[in-house]
Design a protein around this motif. Structure first.
Motif, mmCIF file in Angstrom:
data_model
loop_
_atom_site.group_PDB
_atom_site.id
_atom_site.type_symbol
_atom_site.label_atom_id
_atom_site.label_comp_id
_atom_site.label_asym_id
_atom_site.label_seq_id
_atom_site.Cartn_x
_atom_site.Cartn_y
_atom_site.Cartn_z
ATOM 1 N N SER A 123 32.717 35.461 43.287
ATOM 2 C CA SER A 123 34.128 35.083 43.249
ATOM 3 C C SER A 123 34.560 34.433 44.564
ATOM 4 N N LEU B 73 30.395 31.372 35.090
ATOM 5 C CA LEU B 73 31.717 30.865 35.471
ATOM 6 C C LEU B 73 31.852 29.368 35.203
ATOM 7 N N ILE C 165 35.330 30.029 30.162
ATOM 8 C CA ILE C 165 35.972 30.454 31.402
ATOM 9 C C ILE C 165 37.059 29.451 31.782
ATOM 10 N N VAL C 166 36.723 28.186 31.605
ATOM 11 C CA VAL C 166 37.721 27.142 31.883
ATOM 12 C C VAL C 166 38.946 27.356 31.002
ATOM 13 N N LYS D 163 40.918 30.203 32.252
ATOM 14 C CA LYS D 163 41.701 29.799 33.434
ATOM 15 C C LYS D 163 42.917 28.998 33.003
ATOM 16 N N LYS E 13 44.447 29.231 30.315
ATOM 17 C CA LYS E 13 45.453 30.117 29.717
ATOM 18 C C LYS E 13 46.278 30.804 30.788
ATOM 19 N N GLY E 14 45.792 30.712 32.044
ATOM 20 C CA GLY E 14 46.534 31.306 33.151
ATOM 21 C C GLY E 14 46.205 32.755 33.405
ATOM 22 N N LYS F 223 44.462 35.989 35.101
ATOM 23 C CA LYS F 223 44.205 36.247 36.525
ATOM 24 C C LYS F 223 42.709 36.144 36.827
ATOM 25 N N GLU F 224 42.424 35.683 38.015
ATOM 26 C CA GLU F 224 41.039 35.535 38.498
ATOM 27 C C GLU F 224 40.220 36.796 38.242
ATOM 28 N N ILE G 279 39.438 37.420 34.598
ATOM 29 C CA ILE G 279 38.406 36.495 34.136
ATOM 30 C C ILE G 279 37.037 36.984 34.589
ATOM 31 N N HIS H 36 35.548 38.481 31.283
ATOM 32 C CA HIS H 36 34.882 37.358 30.636
ATOM 33 C C HIS H 36 33.490 37.117 31.204
#
Lengths: 327, 444
Positions: free
Chosen positions: A124, A216, A221-222, A225, A227-228, A230-231, A234, A238
């Motif tokens: 991350s 990632l 994953i994209v 992301k 969809k907004g 949170k990091e 995800i 995910h």
């Protein structure tokens, strides 16, 4: 339905491996140069006495009868009598097994958990430092002899700065009181387990990080992301989810190697466990003991592999539900 | 034919061109070349043989410690003195030899010589052997009287002998070596006949005189528990590690490749059976089985190579098999089959060259594994006892007092040697993978 068939298949396979290992054990200990009875039978004995002893150990019978009896004995955990101590091998192993389990589980769980956590964390936080750290740690695990690092740590913390005990599982005499006894055991555990972690976590970190980075990059994953989400979510829900099955396979796949490492660790730190029992037995040419210890180690690996299959089938929905699973 | 060769050559050239651009790969290559040079020129890098013992005191520190660590400032180097003349005949005058000693006191010393007496008329005569310090103090180490001819006698004097301590009037806890060699300057070793010796026609003969004062610092890396040179062991250990690493990797990869291609190409029952065997082999804990088999089959280097290879071929076999499976479906294989190529022909001329790049990298990556496995075996005491290997050095260090004497210089070099060699092969293997098989780039 599919899952249970898969399990049955893996169980049959595990039993087959076990059977092969027993056979293997039977054969190799009859490959010993010269007569295996030489070890226990004094050449000065009369031939009647020799025959008597051979009968006692069942060595007078034809090989196939010996073999069938041998398989039976192994299944019943009748591992024979140690040449050097004259005690039942299984009793000696029973004494040592808990020590080995403690060392093995502590170091393995810590190694894997720390390694995977570092892998996930550095995935991350991409950057030159985390890249370098994880790659370096991975190389360290792969290229540096683990037992050498353990020796260095032993010299450093056992002799230069003598704050940790240098050998054994417990102090002699043991301190009084349960709490102090537990503390004493932990004190003895720090160096062997800690050194195992230091030596081993790198490859887990590297592997986890690499598979995470691959995951990632995936489209979903994209999407997540976009969809907004949170990091953090995800990452955990995910990415980690999708890389867990291969990592779990790897965790259990690493077991035979970890067992090998445990033999060395126990020898270095004079840990009163099964691995040291094996090396000691071979040093003293105590074949029943060596055979028993090896059987136990191999059995542990087979059981762990089977456990891996169970968990793998559970984690990987393709097997659990049965859509395009490989089995 | 010419055209074909040209193509191969350009292939190698372009590989080298791409390889040159990878710094890690080049570092790895340079390290390996250095190791190979050390292995080949080992006899020129050290004046000793790895089996030579008593070169200095047990667990002597490296020589350069003198310039770095104050404690070793004046530590003694090994002094060995033999008399120039092979044989001395002593009638009445003493024979002496000057010994220059400019260090702090040693821990031990030993003196050996042969002597015999020719006494034609039975008469009482004797002599003694003594050391005279620069201050003029005399220590009589040995003496004997004769009343008749004697056979040749080999005299061995060791500073640790109780008899010698008694003779010098020391207690058992005192040390003759540090007492005698306590100052610096010219000592003399003297063989002196007793008064009255010259009156008779008795002759004393002395030969093979050798005084050995083992040093407390020695060579580049010091000595082990037997006074054997550690640098020499390290240098010769390079040979063993390279030989074992390379041969085990080549054997196991050759076996793995052959099995992988056969399984992947033929498929069917053979494939199923061998792949199950691979699973079984992978489930066996390697080190315990190697220890057992090594103990049973005998601890020679070649046994170790064969055993290490026997438990290292499985991953290559899997890799090659999966590659072969995909190659088998390709058009050019179909074409080869259609034009009547036999299975063996297709496997060796069409499939093998196509899996080689993959195999090559995995072979290089197997070398460190083999080296580490051998080192572990030797460390546990299950290696070939006749050769000096890095693992054996560590075994000795652990078993014979490196810890209690805090001799880190015994413990650190072998491990570093293994580490750098392994790292070098990892760098090379990864670089080859990067060039040939970008898919496997990230793996170690």
């Amino acid at each position: 339905m599919v899952y249970s068939r898969y399990l049955l298949k893996r169980l049959i396979y595990a039993l087959m491996v076990l059977f092969i290992i027993i056979t293997f054990n039977f054969i190799i200990f009859r490959l010993i140069p010269g007569d295996a009875t030489k070890m226990i039978i004094d050449p000065k004995f009369t031939s009647e006495a020799k025959a008597e002893l051979k009968r006692e150990f069942g060595l007078h019978e034809p090989t196939h009868v010996q073999y069938i009896k041998y398989v039976g004995n192994m299944i019943k955990f009748d591992l024979g009598i140690s040449f050097s101590t004259g005690r039942f091998v299984i009793n000696e192993l029973k004494e040592r097994l808990p020590n080995t389990m403690v060392l093995f589980l502590t170091s393995f769980v810590l190694t894997v958990v720390i390694g995977i956590s570092i892998g996930v964390y550095t995935a991350s936080k991409q950057g030159t430092f985390s890249d370098g750290f994880v790659t370096g740690a991975g190389l360290f695990t792969y290229a540096v002899p683990a037992f050498w690092i353990q020796l260095l740590l032993l010299m450093l913390f056992g002799y230069y700065i003598p704050i940790l005990p240098v050998h054994g599982t417990i102090s002699a005499p043991q301190p009084y009181g349960l709490f102090l006894q537990i503390l004493d055991r932990v004190h003895h555990l720090i160096l062997p387990a800690g050194s195992n972690v230091i030596v081993g976590f790198g490859s887990w970190a590297l592997y986890t990080r690499n598979t995470m980075l691959e995951a990632l990059d995936q489209d979903y994953i994209v999407t997540a992301k976009a969809k907004g989400l949170k990091e953090n979510i995800i990452l955990r829900h995910h990415a980690l989810r999708s890389v867990l099955p291969p990592i779990i396979t790897l965790v259990f796949g690493a077991l035979p190697g970890v067992v090998s490492g445990a033999v060395i660790t126990e020898t270095i730190f004079s840990w009163h466990g099964v691995g040291k029992y094996l090396t000691d037995a071979i040093m003293m040419q105590d074949y029943p003991a060596a055979q028993g210890a090896f059987y136990l180690i191999a059995l542990a690996v087979v059981v762990c592999n089977f456990a891996a299959d169970i968990i793998y089938g559970f984690v990987d929905p393709r097997i659990r539900i049965g859509e395009g699973g490989k089995e | 034919m010419n055209k074909y060769q040209l193509r191969v050559e350009t292939g190698v050239m372009s590989f080298w061109k791409r390889y040159k651009g990878k710094p890690l790969g080049m570092i790895g290559l340079i390290i390996v070349i250095i190791y190979v040079f050390i292995a080949i020129f080992a006899p020129f890098l050290t004046p000793y043989s790895p089996k030579q013992i008593l070169l200095a005191d047990r667990i002597a520190a490296p020589l350069w410690f003198r310039y770095v660590i104050p404690k070793y400032n004046n530590a003694p180097q090994t002094v060995t003195i033999g008399f120039d003349s092979p044989l001395y005949e002593i009638k009445d005058m003493p024979v002496s030899h000057i010994i220059e000693y400019n260090y702090s006191a040693p821990k031990t010393f030993s003196l050996t010589f042969d002597c015999w007496v020719n006494a034609p008329f039975h008469s009482e005569a004797g002599f003694e052997c003594l050391i005279k310090t620069p201050e003029g103090r005399e220590y009589s180490l040995w003496g004997k009287s004769y009343s008749s001819d004697s056979d040749k006698q080999v005299v061995r004097i060791d500073s640790r002998d109780l008899g010698l301590k008694q003779r010098l009037g020391l207690t058992i806890f005192e040390d003759p070596a540090s007492k005698i060699f306590s100052s610096r300057g010219d000592y003399s070793l003297i063989f002196r006949p007793n008064p009255g010796f010259g009156d008779t026609s008795t002759r004393l003969y002395i030969s093979n005189v050798k005084l050995h004062i083992p040093g407390l610092v020695h060579g580049i890396l010091g000595t082990d528990h037997m006074g054997s040179d550690l640098w020499t062991q390290l240098v010769y250990g390079t040979r063993i590690s390279l030989v074992i690493g390379l041969s085990a990797a080549v054997i196991s990869v050759a076996v793995g490749t052959a099995i992988g291609i056969i399984c992947g190409y033929l498929g069917g029952v053979i494939d199923e059976f061998i792949m199950r065997a691979v699973d079984v082999f992978l489930a066996i804990p390697v080190l315990p089985i190697l220890i057992i088999l090594g103990a049973i089959l005998g601890k020679s280097i070649w046994n170790i190579v064969i055993l290490v290879s026997a438990f290292a071929w499985m991953n290559t076999a899997r890799l090659v098999r999966s590659q072969t499976l995909s190659l088998r479906e390709r058009i050019f294989i179909e074409a080869a089959k259609a034009s009547g190529g036999s299975d063996i022909y297709i496997m060796s001329t069409h499939i093998l060259p196509n899996v080689l790049p993959l195999v090559f990298a995995s072979m290089v990556l197997l070398i460190p594994t083999a080296i580490l496995t051998e080192a572990s075996l030797s460390f546990l005491g299950f290696g070939d006892p006749r050769v000096a290997t890095w693992g054996r050095m560590l075994h000795n260090a652990r078993g014979f007092g490196a810890f209690t004497t805090l001799a880190w210089w015994w413990l650190v070099p072998p491990g570093l040697a293994i580490t750098f060699l392994s790292l070098a092969f990892v760098f090379i293997g990864n670089t080859i993978n990067e060039i040939f098989n970008p898919k496997y780039r990230e793996r170690l």
